[in-house]
Write a protein that holds these residues in place. Structure first.
Motif, mmCIF file in Angstrom:
data_model
loop_
_atom_site.group_PDB
_atom_site.id
_atom_site.type_symbol
_atom_site.label_atom_id
_atom_site.label_comp_id
_atom_site.label_asym_id
_atom_site.label_seq_id
_atom_site.Cartn_x
_atom_site.Cartn_y
_atom_site.Cartn_z
ATOM 1 N N CYS A 24 0.849 -1.190 0.000
ATOM 2 C CA CYS A 24 0.000 0.000 0.000
ATOM 3 C C CYS A 24 0.884 1.238 0.000
ATOM 4 N N LYS A 25 0.335 2.329 -0.539
ATOM 5 C CA LYS A 25 1.034 3.609 -0.509
ATOM 6 C C LYS A 25 0.941 4.199 0.889
ATOM 7 N N THR A 26 1.988 4.899 1.283
ATOM 8 C CA THR A 26 1.981 5.518 2.610
ATOM 9 C C THR A 26 1.829 7.037 2.519
ATOM 10 N N VAL A 27 2.777 7.704 1.891
ATOM 11 C CA VAL A 27 2.732 9.167 1.857
ATOM 12 C C VAL A 27 3.518 9.637 0.647
ATOM 13 N N ARG A 28 3.176 10.841 0.185
ATOM 14 C CA ARG A 28 3.869 11.444 -0.953
ATOM 15 C C ARG A 28 4.519 12.741 -0.483
ATOM 16 N N GLN A 67 7.154 9.171 -3.982
ATOM 17 C CA GLN A 67 6.065 8.344 -3.450
ATOM 18 C C GLN A 67 6.665 7.225 -2.607
ATOM 19 N N ARG A 68 6.261 7.175 -1.348
ATOM 20 C CA ARG A 68 6.706 6.092 -0.468
ATOM 21 C C ARG A 68 5.605 5.060 -0.344
ATOM 22 N N LEU A 69 6.013 3.800 -0.246
ATOM 23 C CA LEU A 69 5.071 2.714 -0.092
ATOM 24 C C LEU A 69 5.654 1.670 0.831
ATOM 25 N N THR A 70 4.815 0.765 1.269
ATOM 26 C CA THR A 70 5.253 -0.304 2.157
ATOM 27 C C THR A 70 4.694 -1.620 1.651
ATOM 28 N N TYR A 71 5.459 -2.667 1.844
ATOM 29 C CA TYR A 71 4.985 -4.015 1.529
ATOM 30 C C TYR A 71 4.957 -4.873 2.793
ATOM 31 N N SER A 72 4.872 -4.215 3.930
ATOM 32 C CA SER A 72 4.815 -4.897 5.221
ATOM 33 C C SER A 72 3.394 -4.842 5.758
ATOM 34 N N LEU A 85 10.418 3.261 -2.159
ATOM 35 C CA LEU A 85 10.045 4.575 -2.691
ATOM 36 C C LEU A 85 10.483 4.665 -4.140
ATOM 37 N N TYR A 86 9.934 5.665 -4.834
ATOM 38 C CA TYR A 86 10.349 5.983 -6.193
ATOM 39 C C TYR A 86 9.935 7.422 -6.487
ATOM 40 N N LEU A 87 10.493 7.988 -7.524
ATOM 41 C CA LEU A 87 10.165 9.340 -7.940
ATOM 42 C C LEU A 87 8.965 9.250 -8.875
ATOM 43 N N THR A 88 7.784 9.599 -8.358
ATOM 44 C CA THR A 88 6.561 9.461 -9.143
ATOM 45 C C THR A 88 6.388 10.587 -10.146
ATOM 46 N N SER A 89 7.032 11.722 -9.929
ATOM 47 C CA SER A 89 7.048 12.834 -10.871
ATOM 48 C C SER A 89 8.381 13.542 -10.703
ATOM 49 N N PRO A 90 8.718 14.483 -11.575
ATOM 50 C CA PRO A 90 10.009 15.167 -11.403
ATOM 51 C C PRO A 90 10.156 15.911 -10.089
#
Length: 1157
Positions: free
Chosen positions: A46-50, A1020-1025, A1011-1016
């Motif tokens: 799930c996504k956590t925070v941007r 976007q941070r996410l968790t798989y826990s 995390l990854y860079l969702t735009s320039p």
């Protein structure tokens, strides 16, 4: 007879297929004793925070009571900001641009209008805002929204010039409509254009001011349903603002003028102002200026009013940046902005429009920044922004994520970073102060490191789903500055951004940092709390030959000069080569011949003052070779315990000892294989032989030289071939060199410009995906190819893709673990290089480590992405590291040297005494994952991760109850595999690869974070826990907090007596269904919002808020009643006293005559 069960047959087929993809090999039972604790129920995505600045902002709104700021974007995103650390992200499903936002002040709700002509009501009383209602207009385009304070009726202006009323509680249209042809004069034959402004008179809610684009303004009487006054001006209108007394309003126009109108004098404006126009002396009309896009008119009790406007500059100010103008009394301040202005809002003390506004700040939304200026201080200083909006200050080129770091790291980085803060900010607190922080229990420190196109590196505190910048490092300071455009560094590898960070590696325990730039340079940094001035920057220049046939003939090879210049640790780095060769301006077009032995950038010669923080320890630069620029670095690794840095590219790899500032190894990719390559093939091409490389640097001054190491795995004898074959061979090699040079330069330019691509059209997105897939197919290992073609492709295209330092059993039959370097290539080969490191620190500073060749261990499909080692219990075997010490404090350094500096990160495995230890190597490539047992070097598990796609990022991560492999594929799947059995634990189709930015910045971290860079501009941070997902609701911030609405302004005695105060309006009587009827069903379609748990949570939070407000009101009422009781008691006591005194007086004078008094 046994019954046939189809389900059991299908289960059997499933088991067979899964066992074929991940199964233990026969004869290896070491893994039977390893207990795996991780199960599928431990994983959830799930996504956590941007974080970061909203990409391409388009609209803005502010709740003056809740102190919450909302920003809408062109992609349909909503970002809400409160106090520092209070951020929220939500997304409209349609993805259309947000054109307008309106808060329901102090109600915990927000109305948004989109470019697809839909309006939405958002519930902000829950931690994850959700849409409660939507209304989609079918026949008209929305252009403007207006929601009066404490009203439930929303005014919607359209492109046709009509105005509709929407009930925000039920989100239904009213039958009351203001048609454009009734608003303008009947004699007018032209359409007035779209509605650009709607507002009610501050003193009379029954009078509505409507602005049309053509320049017509209408004061509409809602009760009588007709226009009271019409105001006409020749220029188009962009915005309108009221004076708080409701007797005047001001308009901004397209010719850069402001017109002030008295509502009872519609014939002509009371005043015309051109803020930036030149006024001719002959009394003529001022020259036209650029349009004033917005104006706001705010009053104060004690002084002159404020007029704030954007635009309106003179046309002769060519090239001038966007400006905000603040007019206060006779003073006019022009504030220049770094980016174009999207919108601005003036923050005022009161939400009531009919009172003195008392402005105190202006929020300015720029295309790439958010600025807040202080109106109360002289000079209008800006507030220090607490949000992490400077992420894109320079485009992000790489990113790394570290969870569960040492606890002392964040304070150390903050202490040195706090000295870098700018001065001159406003002394007041940040005015956007609404919301509350979450109450999560996640307390481990997290750090994000971003590399940027200008060569800067930023460290961010990412703990507790917040983000705050800690420290900024500028790597470009190491190199000479360009004095003019002619001296601007041109690397011939990239067209721009020569200092851009390409790869970085960081050791949190030792605080060692190593970065690789696009100009084929590597910089090694040490962390120090002391300021130091470096007289000469230590430089190591490395000549990595393009390929094995870098020399022209055997005679030339015998006379070849050493390929590497290795100055001593204390010698001047520029003394290794002549001055003409070290200057980057030397080119292949010079009369001296082709460019050779020259780096792409010039290291500064003057002393370098280094502030506390990360300080340069060593710079490594790759040199030009025979007119060919150096290849960019593709992989990088550092080990602080061994004092080694290793990097690789298209040509090979180099091992550097940064303790002694020397080069230990410089070999080509083919020389790593040697004669021990189990996958070598006999050559079938006509080529008989190849010349040995003249660019191989031996280890320890040639002590480990080996002729076998210099041979190709497919070459035969070293006898010279005939002239015809040699000529053809050299022509073919030159052709391959040109193609590979063009390919590498194209890739480098793409990497340097990647962050500058803001929008990618769908066709380009598909081309990007197909390009990556084709690259993966070319990189995958295929045994069907002919040996000659495979040999040539490996020679020209195989690159070093990954490294891993480890202290494990690197050789077959070893009983004790030893240092080693594991190397992965783009063709799927994994090789091992055993290391010999001196045991004591004193000996280590005098003697360099030795590197030997261990050969190929295994080969997988696709390039090797990640490697790790496990102990006999299946726990991660972390590489050893050096404890941090301050290099500029001799006493501390000596104290650290007293104890063992190479301290292992994990305890030794629990094998029995005297029994040989067992380790495991975990490999992950673009296609497969494999677990190999050591020292036998045999495969125990193998799993095919994907067939149709390929893996972009893979990491071995530590979870709370074990470790696993986390993978992100190009088809958007995020997967997790158990260790060591490689069982699939998670497979979610999350995000398809639509931009190379995602592939470049996606990274996993421990404890289920990614995390990854969702735009320039956004991360976007996410968790798989599963554990983090369960606690996410508590960790998120609260946007809505119960706050008492300020009291309405006092009307005063005379205004109340003579009716001079604000007049209210019962809009329900005018717009309700009983009075106005029903609206046309074809005009708009009502869409209910999502129900279920979100609606229940919203209702529950709304009830809690109502109860809190009711409790607060009751408390205030009780307090007032208590004060009233006290006053009543005091009055009763005074009355009793007065009665007693009166009675005594009466008794005293009862029997006396009047003349006796």
């Amino acid at each position: 007879m046994k019954k046939f069960n189809i389900r059991k047959v299908l289960d059997g087929l499933t088991n067979v297929s899964s066992s074929s993809s991940a199964s233990p090999q026969p004869g290896n039972r070491e893994n039977d004793t390893i207990q795996e604790n991780l199960q599928s129920e431990h994983f959830q995505l799930c996504k956590t925070v941007r974080h970061g600045f909203p990409y391409q902002p388009s609209a803005m709104a502010f709740d003056a009571v809740q102190k919450i700021l909302a920003i809408g974007t062109q992609s349909g995103a909503l970002r809400l900001f409160g106090r520092a650390g209070v951020e929220c992200y939500c997304q409209h499903e349609s993805g259309s641009a947000v054109i307008a936002l309106q808060f329901l002040i102090n109600e915990g709700a927000l109305v948004s209008a989109l470019a697809d002509d839909s309006i939405h009501l958002w519930n902000l009383r829950q931690k994850l805002p959700a849409v409660l209602h939507s209304l989609k207009f079918n026949r008209e385009r929305i252009t403007f929204l207006h929601l009066p304070f404490q009203s439930k009726w929303l005014y919607v202006g359209t492109e046709r010039g009509n105005i509709h009323m929407v009930n925000v509680e039920s989100f239904t249209l009213s039958g009351y409509v203001i048609m454009w042809n009734k608003a303008i004069e009947l004699s007018s034959k032209t359409h007035p254009g779209p509605v650009v402004h709607i507002s009610d008179n501050p003193m009379d809610e029954g009078k509505l001011l409507i602005g049309f684009e053509c320049g017509i303004v209408v004061l509409w009487d809602l009760r009588t349903k007709k226009a009271d006054y019409r105001y006409t001006y020749d220029e188009a209108i962009h915005s309108v603002a009221w004076h708080h007394e409701g007797k005047q309003f001001i308009c901004s126009h397209s010719d850069g003028t402001l017109t002030i109108w008295n509502i009872r004098v519609p014939a002509k404006p009371a005043q015309i102002i051109t803020p930036h126009g030149k006024h001719p002396k002959d009394g003529k009309k001022p020259e036209p200026c650029k349009p004033i896009l917005k104006v706001e008119y705010k009053t104060t009790r004690a002084g002159d009013p404020f007029m704030v406007l954007s635009g309106g500059l003179s046309y002769d100010t060519v090239g001038r940046r966007a400006c905000l103008t603040v007019m206060h009394g006779k003073s006019t301040a022009v504030l220049e902005m770094d980016y174009p202005i999207v919108d601005f809002l003036t923050l005022c003390e009161t939400p009531y429009p009919n009172d003195f506004q008392e402005p105190y700040a202006v929020v300015i939304l720029l295309e790439k920044d958010l600025v807040v200026i202080d109106l109360a201080q002289i000079g209008y200083p800006i507030f220090e922004n607490p949000y992490p909006l400077t992420l894109h200050e320079s485009p992000v080129t790489c990113c790394e994520y570290f969870a569960d770091c040492p606890a002392e790291l964040i304070p150390a980085l903050y202490s040195v970073g706090s000295r870098q803060k700018r001065q001159g900010y406003s002394k007041k607190e940040w005015p956007i102060s609404g919301g509350n922080w979450g109450q999560g229990t996640q307390s481990y420190p997290e750090i994000i490191i971003t590399g940027h196109a200008d060569g800067s590196i930023k460290f961010w505190d990412a703990s507790a789903i917040m983000l705050q910048v800690l420290y900024k490092l500028k790597t470009a300071k190491v190199f000479e500055k360009a004095r003019n455009k002619e001296d601007k560094p041109s690397t011939d590898i990239v067209d721009e951004d020569p200092f851009a960070i390409q790869i970085l590696t960081w050791c949190p325990e030792s605080r060692m940092l190593c970065v690789a730039g696009v100009s084929a340079h590597v910089i090694i940094y040490r962390f120090s709390k002391q300021e130091v001035t470096t007289e000469v920057v230590q430089l190591l220049e490395v000549r990595m030959p393009y390929e094995l046939n870098d020399v022209d003939s055997p005679e030339a090879a015998g006379e070849q000069t050493p390929a590497v210049s290795t100055p001593g640790a204390t010698s001047s780095p520029q003394s290794a080569l002549p001055p003409a060769q070290t200057h980057p301006s030397t080119s292949s077009n010079s009369s001296d011949g082709p460019r050779d032995n020259v780096p792409c950038l010039k290291v500064r010669c003057s002393p370098l003052k280094q502030s506390p923080g990360y300080q340069v320890d060593l710079v490594v630069q790759l040199l030009w070779v025979s007119g060919e620029p150096p290849q960019q670095i593709t992989s990088l690794a550092l080990n602080s315990a061994y004092g080694l840095v290793v990097f690789g590219n298209f040509n090979g790899l180099a091992v550097v000892d940064y303790f002694q500032k020397t080069l230990l190894m410089n070999v080509g990719v083919q020389e790593l294989y040697g004669l021990a390559d189990p996958f070598q093939r006999q050559p079938r091409s006509p080529r008989k032989a190849r010349q040995p490389s003249g660019g191989v640097c031996d280890v320890n001054d040639g002590s480990n030289a080996s002729e076998d190491r210099c041979k190709s795995p497919t070459s035969g004898s070293c006898s010279p071939c005939n002239s015809d074959e040699e000529t053809k061979h050299h022509k073919f090699i030159d052709k391959m060199k040109q193609k590979s040079r063009r390919f590498s330069k194209t890739v480098a330019n793409d990497l340097a410009k990647m962050s500058r691509k803001l929008v990618t059209v769908p066709d380009q997105k598909h081309e990007t995906v197909s390009l990556l897939r084709n690259h993966a197919k070319d990189s995958s290992f295929s045994r069907s190819r002919s040996s000659s073609v495979t040999s040539l492709e490996r020679e020209s295209r195989e690159i070093i893709s990954s490294f891993h330092f480890s202290e494990t059993l690197s050789r077959k039959g070893e009983a004790m673990p030893g240092p080693s370097l594991w190397v992965g290539t783009s063709q799927g080969s994994m090789l091992v290089l055993p290391l010999t490191v001196p045991a004591s620190s004193e000996l280590r500073m005098q003697q360099a480590p030795a590197v030997s060749f261990g050969g190929v261990v295994t080969r997988l499909k696709g390039g090797i992405l990640s490697m790790a080692t496990l102990d006999s219990a299946g726990a991660p075997l972390h590489p050893p590291y050096e404890l941090w010490y301050d290099p500029n404090l001799p006493d501390e350094r000596e104290e650290k040297d007293r104890w063992k500096r190479r301290r292992p990160a994990s305890p030794p495995s629990g094998s029995q005494e005297g029994a040989p230890d067992t380790h495991y190597v975990v490999l992950c490539s673009e296609k497969q994952a494999e677990v190999i047992v050591l020292p036998a070097q045999t495969s125990v598990f193998k799993h095919n991760i994907t067939e149709a796609s390929f893996v972009l990022r893979a990491d071995v991560v530590q979870m709370n109850t074990g470790c696993c492999i986390a993978c992100f594929c190009a088809n958007g799947h995020i997967m997790a595999l158990s260790l060591p059995s490689l069982r699939p634990l998670l497979d979610v189709n999350y995000l398809p690869l639509t931009d190379m930015r995602i592939a470049r910045t996606f990274c996993f971290s421990n404890l289920g974070q990614a995390l990854y860079l969702t735009s320039p501009t956004e991360i976007q941070r996410l968790t798989y826990s599963q554990e983090t997902c369960d606690n996410l609701q508590e960790m998120l911030c609260e946007l809505f907090t119960p706050v008492e609405t300020p009291e309405a302004p006092n009307r005063g005695f005379f205004k109340g007596l003579f009716g001079g105060g604000a007049q209210s309006l019962d809009r329900e009587d005018l717009f309700g269904e009983t009075a106005a009827g029903k609206a046309s069903r074809s005009l708009a379609q009502h869409i209910p919002g999502p129900g279920g748990m979100e609606g229940m949570k919203g209702a529950a939070s709304g009830i809690v808020g109502d109860l809190a407000r009711t409790r607060m009101a009751l408390d205030e009422r009780g307090q007032k009643l208590g004060e009233l009781d006290e006053r009543t008691a005091a009055m009763m006591a005074s009355a009793d006293s007065f009665s007693k005194h009166a009675h005594d007086m009466m008794l005293k004078y009862k029997d006396k005559k009047w003349y006796q008094l």
